[in-house]
Design a protein around this motif. Sequence first.
Motif, PDB file in Angstrom:
ATOM      1  N   PHE A 178       0.961  -0.927  -0.499  1.00  0.00           N
ATOM      2  CA  PHE A 178       0.292  -0.368   0.103  1.00  0.00           C
ATOM      3  C   PHE A 178       0.528   1.510  -0.172  1.00  0.00           C
ATOM      4  O   PHE A 178      -0.099   2.083   0.122  1.00  0.00           O
ATOM      5  CB  PHE A 178      -0.669   0.117   0.958  1.00  0.00           C
ATOM      6  CG  PHE A 178      -1.955  -1.196   1.328  1.00  0.00           C
ATOM      7  CD1 PHE A 178      -2.777  -1.661   0.506  1.00  0.00           C
ATOM      8  CD2 PHE A 178      -1.975  -1.939   2.176  1.00  0.00           C
ATOM      9  CE1 PHE A 178      -3.557  -2.589   0.512  1.00  0.00           C
ATOM     10  CE2 PHE A 178      -2.423  -3.582   2.723  1.00  0.00           C
ATOM     11  CZ  PHE A 178      -3.620  -3.491   1.521  1.00  0.00           C
ATOM     12  N   THR A 179       2.269   0.807  -0.510  1.00  0.00           N
ATOM     13  CA  THR A 179       2.842   2.857   0.218  1.00  0.00           C
ATOM     14  C   THR A 179       2.230   3.051  -1.212  1.00  0.00           C
ATOM     15  O   THR A 179       2.704   4.940  -0.955  1.00  0.00           O
ATOM     16  CB  THR A 179       4.365   2.201  -0.716  1.00  0.00           C
ATOM     17  OG1 THR A 179       4.776   1.249  -1.537  1.00  0.00           O
ATOM     18  CG2 THR A 179       4.867   1.119   0.934  1.00  0.00           C
ATOM     19  N   ASN A 180       1.869   3.133  -1.979  1.00  0.00           N
ATOM     20  CA  ASN A 180       1.390   3.693  -3.484  1.00  0.00           C
ATOM     21  C   ASN A 180       0.604   4.815  -2.970  1.00  0.00           C
ATOM     22  O   ASN A 180      -0.088   4.959  -4.010  1.00  0.00           O
ATOM     23  CB  ASN A 180       1.659   3.361  -4.630  1.00  0.00           C
ATOM     24  CG  ASN A 180       3.120   2.848  -5.615  1.00  0.00           C
ATOM     25  OD1 ASN A 180       3.683   3.442  -4.764  1.00  0.00           O
ATOM     26  ND2 ASN A 180       3.325   2.015  -5.808  1.00  0.00           N
ATOM     27  N   ASN A 181      -0.521   4.027  -1.975  1.00  0.00           N
ATOM     28  CA  ASN A 181      -1.706   4.781  -1.790  1.00  0.00           C
ATOM     29  C   ASN A 181      -1.812   4.579   0.426  1.00  0.00           C
ATOM     30  O   ASN A 181      -2.567   4.381   0.333  1.00  0.00           O
ATOM     31  CB  ASN A 181      -2.688   3.682  -2.787  1.00  0.00           C
ATOM     32  CG  ASN A 181      -4.327   4.378  -2.216  1.00  0.00           C
ATOM     33  OD1 ASN A 181      -4.888   5.331  -1.211  1.00  0.00           O
ATOM     34  ND2 ASN A 181      -4.727   3.731  -2.789  1.00  0.00           N
ATOM     35  N   PRO A 182      -1.128   5.771  -0.002  1.00  0.00           N
ATOM     36  CA  PRO A 182      -1.140   6.195   1.684  1.00  0.00           C
ATOM     37  C   PRO A 182      -2.620   6.666   1.830  1.00  0.00           C
ATOM     38  O   PRO A 182      -2.114   5.776   3.706  1.00  0.00           O
ATOM     39  CB  PRO A 182      -0.662   7.303   1.957  1.00  0.00           C
ATOM     40  CG  PRO A 182      -0.399   8.500   0.460  1.00  0.00           C
ATOM     41  CD  PRO A 182      -0.376   6.508  -0.124  1.00  0.00           C
ATOM     42  N   GLN A 183      -3.207   6.674   1.566  1.00  0.00           N
ATOM     43  CA  GLN A 183      -4.747   7.181   1.779  1.00  0.00           C
ATOM     44  C   GLN A 183      -5.525   5.454   2.682  1.00  0.00           C
ATOM     45  O   GLN A 183      -6.010   5.357   3.483  1.00  0.00           O
ATOM     46  CB  GLN A 183      -5.452   7.394   0.727  1.00  0.00           C
ATOM     47  CG  GLN A 183      -6.956   7.771   1.334  1.00  0.00           C
ATOM     48  CD  GLN A 183      -8.040   8.214   0.127  1.00  0.00           C
ATOM     49  OE1 GLN A 183      -7.867   8.386  -0.957  1.00  0.00           O
ATOM     50  NE2 GLN A 183      -8.399   9.298   1.013  1.00  0.00           N
ATOM     51  N   ILE A 184      -5.481   4.480   1.798  1.00  0.00           N
ATOM     52  CA  ILE A 184      -5.291   3.795   2.321  1.00  0.00           C
ATOM     53  C   ILE A 184      -4.540   3.367   3.167  1.00  0.00           C
ATOM     54  O   ILE A 184      -5.417   1.661   4.479  1.00  0.00           O
ATOM     55  CB  ILE A 184      -5.148   2.271   1.067  1.00  0.00           C
ATOM     56  CG1 ILE A 184      -6.511   2.631  -0.312  1.00  0.00           C
ATOM     57  CG2 ILE A 184      -6.061   0.362   1.569  1.00  0.00           C
ATOM     58  CD1 ILE A 184      -6.641   1.694  -1.370  1.00  0.00           C
TER      59      ILE A 184
END
Length: 320
Positions: free
Chosen positions: A27-33
């Motif tokens: 999930f590093t590319n989507n910190p929101q998740i």
Amino acid sequence: MARRKLLLFLKPFDVYPASQSNSRSRFTNNPQILHYLDDRLKVHKEAISFCQKILQKKSVDWEPIFRNKLSQPIRDVDLVVTVGGDGTLLQASHLIDDSVPILGVNSDPTQAEEVQEYCGEFDATRSTGYLCAANVKNFEQILDSILEGQTVPSKLSRMSICINLKLLSTYALNDILIAHPCPATVSRFSFKIKRGDQPCSPLVNCRSSGLRVSTAAGSTAAMLSAGGFAMPILSQDLQYMVREPISPGAAVSGLMHGLITSDQSMDLSWFGKEGLIYVDGSHVFYPVQNGDTIEISSRAPVLPVFLPSPLLSENKLPGC
């Protein structure tokens, strides 16, 4: 008067992907998740801490245990309190007979506004908690009502399963699925409905992706999603549905979906090389082989559950 004994049955922390280092990297590319998952873990931990603080104030003896640490029957307690969601309550139900009531605490209820906010990004649905009467907002109030004898549990029907006349030790509170281990493989089986030794239906021969049978409590889960109907929560009947029948005309025969009333049973013969009976999800299952016979009925110990008030008020649903 003897002090009450309670067991606090907890959903573990390691079921949250964000709590595991190998999962966080996804999930590093989507910190929101990642932030959302971290928040789910935090809320669950806070709910456990809150329930423990409430119990410390009461004149009861209690013991906390994570659900993955217990596999033996639960005995010698006056109440089981599950903290998690419906899955935690279902797992606890497999360890309880009809003498121990259970109270479910939904540790992280779904927030409708949050689901709407993130609908374009990801599924922000939290825990449904269909069978959970409590959450952190009303836990103490409901617990006090139980301890003071002002609230009594409802008796939910469960399902018994016999393989080759041998009764399984696990009773289903929600549903069972009988299918091949590989969902793309055709399942072959036949069944008939019986009352005592007398048949109530003709023999039904099936080629399909399997058979699902639900209790009233489970009728709003996978059964409803597959096209079944919701049953009154206190009904003692079972609902069955043949999944994706292949035989020409089978879908309109009127026998692919129906009820097994409380005085009836279903006798099923399995004709596949291998199969599995999944009980209340994917974690509990039993193998079946070619030629095995399976008997399904609601002749099982009931489960005393403290249910949400809105669920009890819906007990007059039509269709059963």
